[in-house]
Design an enzyme around this catalytic site. Structure first.
Site, PDB file in Angstrom:
ATOM      1  N   GLY A  82     -27.194 -38.332 -22.294  1.00 42.83           N
ATOM      2  CA  GLY A  82     -26.861 -38.953 -21.069  1.00 42.83           C
ATOM      3  C   GLY A  82     -25.665 -38.613 -20.646  1.00 42.83           C
ATOM      4  O   GLY A  82     -24.918 -37.701 -21.132  1.00 42.83           O
ATOM      5  N   ASN A  83     -24.840 -39.441 -19.779  1.00 41.58           N
ATOM      6  CA  ASN A  83     -23.412 -39.194 -19.508  1.00 41.58           C
ATOM      7  C   ASN A  83     -22.816 -40.633 -18.979  1.00 41.58           C
ATOM      8  O   ASN A  83     -23.461 -41.789 -19.390  1.00 41.58           O
ATOM      9  CB  ASN A  83     -23.392 -38.237 -18.520  1.00 41.58           C
ATOM     10  CG  ASN A  83     -24.025 -38.897 -16.960  1.00 41.58           C
ATOM     11  OD1 ASN A  83     -23.527 -39.854 -16.533  1.00 41.58           O
ATOM     12  ND2 ASN A  83     -24.967 -38.237 -16.551  1.00 41.58           N
ATOM     13  N   ARG A  84     -21.383 -40.632 -18.949  1.00 38.94           N
ATOM     14  CA  ARG A  84     -20.744 -41.835 -18.988  1.00 38.94           C
ATOM     15  C   ARG A  84     -20.750 -42.425 -17.641  1.00 38.94           C
ATOM     16  O   ARG A  84     -20.189 -43.752 -17.577  1.00 38.94           O
ATOM     17  CB  ARG A  84     -19.321 -41.605 -18.980  1.00 38.94           C
ATOM     18  CG  ARG A  84     -19.061 -41.028 -20.633  1.00 38.94           C
ATOM     19  CD  ARG A  84     -17.368 -40.882 -20.678  1.00 38.94           C
ATOM     20  NE  ARG A  84     -17.188 -40.014 -21.777  1.00 38.94           N
ATOM     21  CZ  ARG A  84     -17.151 -40.617 -22.960  1.00 38.94           C
ATOM     22  NH1 ARG A  84     -17.471 -42.033 -23.250  1.00 38.94           N
ATOM     23  NH2 ARG A  84     -16.945 -39.716 -24.066  1.00 38.94           N
ATOM     24  N   SER A  85     -21.618 -42.272 -16.782  1.00 35.71           N
ATOM     25  CA  SER A  85     -21.682 -42.576 -15.286  1.00 35.71           C
ATOM     26  C   SER A  85     -22.222 -43.990 -15.335  1.00 35.71           C
ATOM     27  O   SER A  85     -23.403 -44.367 -16.030  1.00 35.71           O
ATOM     28  CB  SER A  85     -22.635 -42.227 -14.420  1.00 35.71           C
ATOM     29  OG  SER A  85     -22.845 -42.641 -13.167  1.00 35.71           O
ATOM     30  N   ALA A  90     -24.945 -39.454 -11.233  1.00 37.57           N
ATOM     31  CA  ALA A  90     -24.727 -38.182 -12.221  1.00 37.57           C
ATOM     32  C   ALA A  90     -25.796 -37.727 -12.682  1.00 37.57           C
ATOM     33  O   ALA A  90     -26.405 -38.167 -13.849  1.00 37.57           O
ATOM     34  CB  ALA A  90     -23.480 -38.597 -13.311  1.00 37.57           C
TER      35      ALA A  90
END
Ligand code: CTP
Length: 409
Positions: free
Chosen positions: A208-211, A274
């Site tokens: 995943g990512n930090r969005s 994102a």
């Protein structure tokens, strides 16, 4: 910029116990740039101090028809200057007077002497709230175009609890802002994406990512406030505004499928999500066990949703992309603008403090296909959303072809 900025708001306060919360409404309105004129009834003065409102507002509180410093006819002075009048709390008496056109004091006289939109935040005990007479008065006022916010359910004065509690200051300010907002997206369909996609490694893990999805949610909320029909395709549905139709997704592939479908009818597409560029090629359907050793996770590329939209862009459709960068912001953003065939790219430098992922604030630079550049210094995500949609509105109709709102279905 907030629709409240530079506008004159008359803040009427009546004698309900919730009058103390009107001080916070006053502070917030001033904070959004409004010029606030407080008008307090005799009942309000039993609950709260005139000095409090004179200190928080933009000018001294008006408390009487007879001894006001602003002149002999304070109600017409305030009523005519007002861009909006909000009454919080609005007691059963105030509601009844307004419905009947009765002007017994400075506040009811002000309400009769204005052509500005009116917002009421009723607050009273549950028995009073549920009276057919009160309900009928409010229904008639709503029919006449008065905006009514709340009441909520919860603790009331005297240890009671139930429907009749005044809405929170934040909601009341939002309601005032709504009546002052120009519906410049009315009749348009706006598709927004938000949040980071999650690409499964196994049954419990993902890449995943930090969005956080906050910027996209703010854009969706602002677009709806400006009259658009909004669809939000998101991995963060718990953050979605109630005014948007939500399509909950998790992976890049799910987002691509939902966007492909929804974009066909959209006048505006804002890709704030994102989206993962890579995903595990062979996710395990069961949980990978530690004792089987460290797995080698092979990645494969995902489809670029925005590039596909750019390639198939309908005439007149405004396409907005985001570019979260940590270096060479301008050249990277411009390269994406061109390669993805966008009308606008919204770039932010996520290496800076308080910018982008997970923050409540953002600093953006927008570049358009026709060479414009617009910098929005560090501000709230809602304010950044306004700037993005101002840019979109300025481009609508000028991007080739189909007029806005001219749909095939
Ligand atoms: N985007 C997309 N589909 C992808 C990747 C990105 O639609 N698979 C969209 C994003 O929603 C954003 C824009 O493309 O609006 C730019 O995304 P970004 O991650 O900044 O750029 P990439 O094209 O992925 O390039 P890079 O990661 O190398 O900077």
């Amino acid at each position: 910029m907030s629709a409240l900025n530079g506008r004159c708001v008359v803040l009427g306060v009546t004698g309900g116990i919730a009058a103390y919360k009107a001080a916070e409404v006053c502070r917030r309105l001033v904070g959004e740039g409004a010029h606030v004129v407080p008008v307090l009834t005799a009942g309000a003065l039993r609950m709260v101090g005139e000095t409090t409102f004179s200190a928080l507002a933009s000018e001294p509180a008006v408390t009487s028809l007879w001894n006001d410093r602003s002149g002999p006819i304070p109600h017409t002075a305030a009523g005519r200057r007002a861009d909006a009048v909000v009454v919080c709390p609005a007691t059963a008496r105030l509601v009844s007077d307004l419905r009947a056109g009765r002007s017994g004091d400075v506040l009811t006289a002000t309400l009769l002497a204005t052509r500005a939109p009116v917002v009421l935040a009723p607050a009273m005990h549950t028995e009073m709230w549920e009276q057919p007479s009160v309900q009928e008065n409010l229904a008639v006022l709503a029919q006449r175009g008065v905006a009514i916010v709340g009441p909520a359910e919860g603790p009331l004065a005297g240890g009671d609890s139930g429907p009749g509690r005044m809405s929170e200051p934040e909601e009341i300010v939002a309601a005032v802002e709504a009546v002052l907002t120009v519906p410049d997206l009315a009749g348009s369909r706006v598709l927004v994406t938000s949040g980071g996609t999650r690409e499964p490694i196994d049954a419990v893990r993902f890449v995943g990512n930090r969005s956080s999805g906050k910027q996209g949610a703010a854009i969706a909320e602002e677009a709806a406030a400006r009259g658009a029909e909004v669809v939000l395709v998101t991995t963060q549905s718990e953050r979605a505004p109630a005014t948007a139709r939500v399509v909950a997704v998790e992976t890049a592939a799910e987002m691509a499928a939902a966007v492909e479908l929804e974009a066909r009818l959209a006048d505006v597409v804002v890709m704030a999500a994102a989206v993962a560029d890579f995903r595990p090629a062979q996710p395990s359907g069961t949980k990978l066990k530690k004792d089987r050793g460290v797995p080698a996770v092979q990645l494969e590329p995902t489809a670029d949703i925005l590039s596909a939209l750019g390639a198939s862009k309908g005439p007149g459709q405004v396409l907005v992309g985001f570019a979260a960068e940590t270096e060479d912001i301008e050249s990277n953003a411009l390269a994406k603008l061109r390669s993805k065939n966008l009308d606008v790219i919204v770039a932010n430098d996520v290496s800076k403090q308080h910018v982008g992922f997970a923050h409540d604030t953002n600093e953006i630079v927008m570049f358009t296909a026709d060479g414009a550049r617009h910098h929005v210094p560090l501000t709230t995500k809602r304010e950044a959303a306004r700037a993005v949609l101002d840019m979109v509105v300025s481009l609508m109709g000028s991007v080739d072809g189909r007029p806005v709102g001219d749909h095939d279905t």
